[in-house]
Design a protein around this motif. Structure first.
Motif, mmCIF file in Angstrom:
data_model
loop_
_atom_site.group_PDB
_atom_site.id
_atom_site.type_symbol
_atom_site.label_atom_id
_atom_site.label_comp_id
_atom_site.label_asym_id
_atom_site.label_seq_id
_atom_site.Cartn_x
_atom_site.Cartn_y
_atom_site.Cartn_z
ATOM 1 N N SER A 208 0.816 -1.083 0.130
ATOM 2 C CA SER A 208 0.065 -0.099 -0.014
ATOM 3 C C SER A 208 0.756 1.334 -0.011
ATOM 4 O O SER A 208 1.880 1.340 0.672
ATOM 5 N N GLY A 209 0.231 2.294 -0.786
ATOM 6 C CA GLY A 209 0.883 3.501 -0.463
ATOM 7 C C GLY A 209 0.574 4.117 0.937
ATOM 8 O O GLY A 209 -0.449 3.936 1.193
ATOM 9 N N TYR B 67 5.439 3.572 1.624
ATOM 10 C CA TYR B 67 5.006 2.470 1.237
ATOM 11 C C TYR B 67 4.712 1.515 2.369
ATOM 12 O O TYR B 67 5.845 1.708 3.049
ATOM 13 N N GLU C 143 4.812 -2.835 3.049
ATOM 14 C CA GLU C 143 4.620 -3.912 2.499
ATOM 15 C C GLU C 143 4.384 -4.833 3.758
ATOM 16 O O GLU C 143 4.660 -4.953 4.664
ATOM 17 N N VAL D 94 8.366 1.730 4.521
ATOM 18 C CA VAL D 94 9.456 2.539 3.682
ATOM 19 C C VAL D 94 8.798 3.964 3.673
ATOM 20 O O VAL D 94 7.969 4.230 2.927
ATOM 21 N N ALA D 95 9.382 4.997 4.505
ATOM 22 C CA ALA D 95 8.941 6.114 4.628
ATOM 23 C C ALA D 95 9.984 7.012 4.358
ATOM 24 O O ALA D 95 10.991 7.047 4.669
ATOM 25 N N TYR E 70 16.832 1.057 3.972
ATOM 26 C CA TYR E 70 15.793 1.600 3.130
ATOM 27 C C TYR E 70 16.155 1.473 1.553
ATOM 28 O O TYR E 70 15.116 1.003 0.895
ATOM 29 N N ALA F 245 15.113 -2.241 0.944
ATOM 30 C CA ALA F 245 13.494 -2.550 0.972
ATOM 31 C C ALA F 245 12.641 -1.604 -0.356
ATOM 32 O O ALA F 245 11.987 -2.372 -1.066
ATOM 33 N N LEU G 281 10.736 -3.251 -3.382
ATOM 34 C CA LEU G 281 9.279 -2.804 -3.825
ATOM 35 C C LEU G 281 9.053 -2.502 -5.203
ATOM 36 O O LEU G 281 8.371 -2.933 -5.824
ATOM 37 N N TYR H 108 -0.099 -9.983 -4.072
ATOM 38 C CA TYR H 108 -0.264 -8.808 -3.266
ATOM 39 C C TYR H 108 -1.658 -8.208 -3.630
ATOM 40 O O TYR H 108 -1.913 -8.235 -4.713
ATOM 41 N N ILE H 109 -2.079 -7.733 -2.687
ATOM 42 C CA ILE H 109 -2.956 -6.646 -2.935
ATOM 43 C C ILE H 109 -2.424 -5.263 -2.977
ATOM 44 O O ILE H 109 -1.604 -5.009 -2.274
ATOM 45 N N TYR H 110 -2.818 -4.639 -4.093
ATOM 46 C CA TYR H 110 -2.183 -3.370 -4.303
ATOM 47 C C TYR H 110 -3.131 -2.222 -4.040
ATOM 48 O O TYR H 110 -4.481 -2.319 -4.351
ATOM 49 N N GLU H 111 -2.705 -1.335 -3.431
ATOM 50 C CA GLU H 111 -3.650 -0.202 -2.845
ATOM 51 C C GLU H 111 -2.929 0.956 -2.814
ATOM 52 O O GLU H 111 -1.827 1.289 -2.134
ATOM 53 N N PRO H 112 -3.210 2.036 -3.789
ATOM 54 C CA PRO H 112 -4.133 1.789 -4.986
ATOM 55 C C PRO H 112 -3.488 0.905 -5.930
ATOM 56 O O PRO H 112 -2.476 0.014 -5.450
ATOM 57 N N LEU I 264 0.981 2.759 -8.054
ATOM 58 C CA LEU I 264 2.028 2.534 -7.021
ATOM 59 C C LEU I 264 3.445 2.968 -7.632
ATOM 60 O O LEU I 264 4.365 3.811 -7.197
#
Lengths: 135, 291
Positions: free
Chosen positions: A45-46, A69, A71, A80-81, B46, B49, B53, B210-214, B219
């Protein structure tokens, strides 16, 4: 069998802010705030600027985070900000001053897009809320 | 002879001063290196990660969907981004990186591509100021004292915009990668189009849906620019750590040479003094004999 804990990891460009096992995580998703409990379906998610909470072991860690984001899977949450500050790191007065400054900017100057200023303000409002422990 | 001893003494003093200076500079660099290294290490989780992503989302969306992931049909215009230091006295650090940039420039131009330079760090700027025949698109000095993520983000945005509009077909980053305190790796890294998503691209793929949001495409829209900015930011952190490491090593060497020199000069001075005493003695003795 469902996992009992969520392994939460929060990383920003500067450092790893937090890494611990928690019972529940609340995050400011870009489509609205959401909570994660152990056994959550895998999700990506964002995140928008807002308040995040990590609950576990009888203590809540309240943080202000800006865009990023998350995960999520059954036993892990990786955030991850761009920035992340815990409540006690935030200078509330400064955040309030910043909000006031931005409000005046909108009021006095019609050239700046109020929408952009509003987005910037969101981050500081989140900081104020986090520092008060509200979420 | 006596004056010689005095001259030597004076030289020893001056070398001693230099040694003190280089020693102090070494200490300062060591302290700065430690901070730079911490910043670099701190950014690695970071980076990992974020890379994961991007790789993950990109794998589920056709690559053509994002302009920064798409290879241009022809590579004719190249942006070179040079990360040099702001200061000298760090051995071959700046010379090496400028040499690498020049080699890359010559190679691209030989292949018929036009090259535009983006310079970060005063030493690189100085070098190309004396060579106005090359196109310098933009230059930034004095950004390494305090590395701001926003600086990297702004520059990455500019470069991405150029790439999107077709003003450049590829962007390369030339920088010193931090290998260890005493060793730097001169690196030419492709920044755009985004191709290297780290080791994350292959592994970690056990079919988790995965569920993606949005949704994944949206993304990706924000993930990719962030990834590019971050790569630039990290290269800057690496470069700074490498620079302090190089300076520390250079100053260490200088201090050692100065100490060697002091030893040699002291020996010479003692010889001169002894020679003077001997001469004087001979004079006294032969003077007594003459009486």
């Amino acid at each position: 069998m469902l996992p009992e804990k969520i392994h939460l990891e929060i990383v920003t460009p500067e450092r790893r802010v937090l890494e611990r096992d928690v019972d529940e995580v609340i995050l400011p998703g870009s489509e609205g705030s959401f909570g994660v409990l152990p056994g959550h379906a895998p999700m990506l998610s964002g995140l928008s600027a807002g308040v995040a909470v990590a609950r576990g072991g009888g203590e809540d860690v309240v943080m202000a985070i800006s865009a990023g984001y998350a995960e999520v899977d059954a036993s892990h949450v990786i955030v991850v900000a761009e920035t992340c500050e815990t409540a006690d790191e935030i200078d509330e007065q400064r955040a309030e001053a910043k909000v006031k400054e931005l409000e005046e900017e909108v009021a006095s100057n019609s050239e700046t897009d109020p929408e952009i200023v509003r987005l910037r303000m969101l981050k500081h409002i989140a900081r104020i809320r986090a520092s008060k422990g509200k979420y | 002879m006596a004056s010689n001893a005095r001259d030597l003494k004076r030289r020893i003093r001056s070398v001693k001063n230099t040694a003190q200076l280089t020693k102090a500079m070494k200490m300062v660099s060591a302290a700065k290196l430690r901070r730079a290294q911490e910043a670099m290490m701190g950014s690695r989780p970071y980076a990992a990660a974020l890379g994961r992503l991007v790789a993950d989302v990109a794998a589920r969306v056709p690559a053509e969907l994002h302009p920064l992931l798409t290879q241009h049909e022809q590579e004719r215009k190249v942006d070179l981004v040079l990360l040099a230091g702001d200061k000298g006295l760090c051995g071959a650090f700046n010379a090496n990186i400028i040499k690498a940039a020049e080699a890359a420039r010559i190679e691209h131009e030989a292949a018929g591509r036009s090259v535009e330079l983006t310079l970060i760090g005063k030493k690189g700027i100085d070098y190309y100021r004396r060579r106005p025949e090359h196109t310098v698109r933009e230059s930034f000095g004095d950004v390494f004292r305090k590395i701001e993520y926003t600086f990297a983000a702004d520059l990455a945005e500019t470069l991405s915009e150029r790439f999107r509009r077709g003003e450049s077909d590829a962007v390369y980053l030339v920088y010193n990668r931090f290998k260890s305190t005493i060793a730097q790796d001169v690196t030419v890294m492709p920044l755009l189009p985004v191709s290297d998503l780290g080791d994350a691209a292959d592994q970690d793929d056990y079919g988790v849906e995965y569920i993606y949001e949005p949704n994944a495409a949206v993304l990706l829209e924000t993930l990719v620019p962030r990834f590019v900015s971050f790569q630039l930011y990290q290269a800057m952190l690496e470069s700074v750590a490498a620079e302090h490491g190089a300076r520390m090593a250079a100053m260490e060497n200088a201090t050692r040479s100065a100490e060697d020199m002091i030893a040699a000069l002291t020996l010479q001075m003692n010889r001169a003094r002894q020679a003077a005493i001997t001469t004087e003695l001979i004079e006294v003795v032969s003077g007594a004999e003459a009486l």
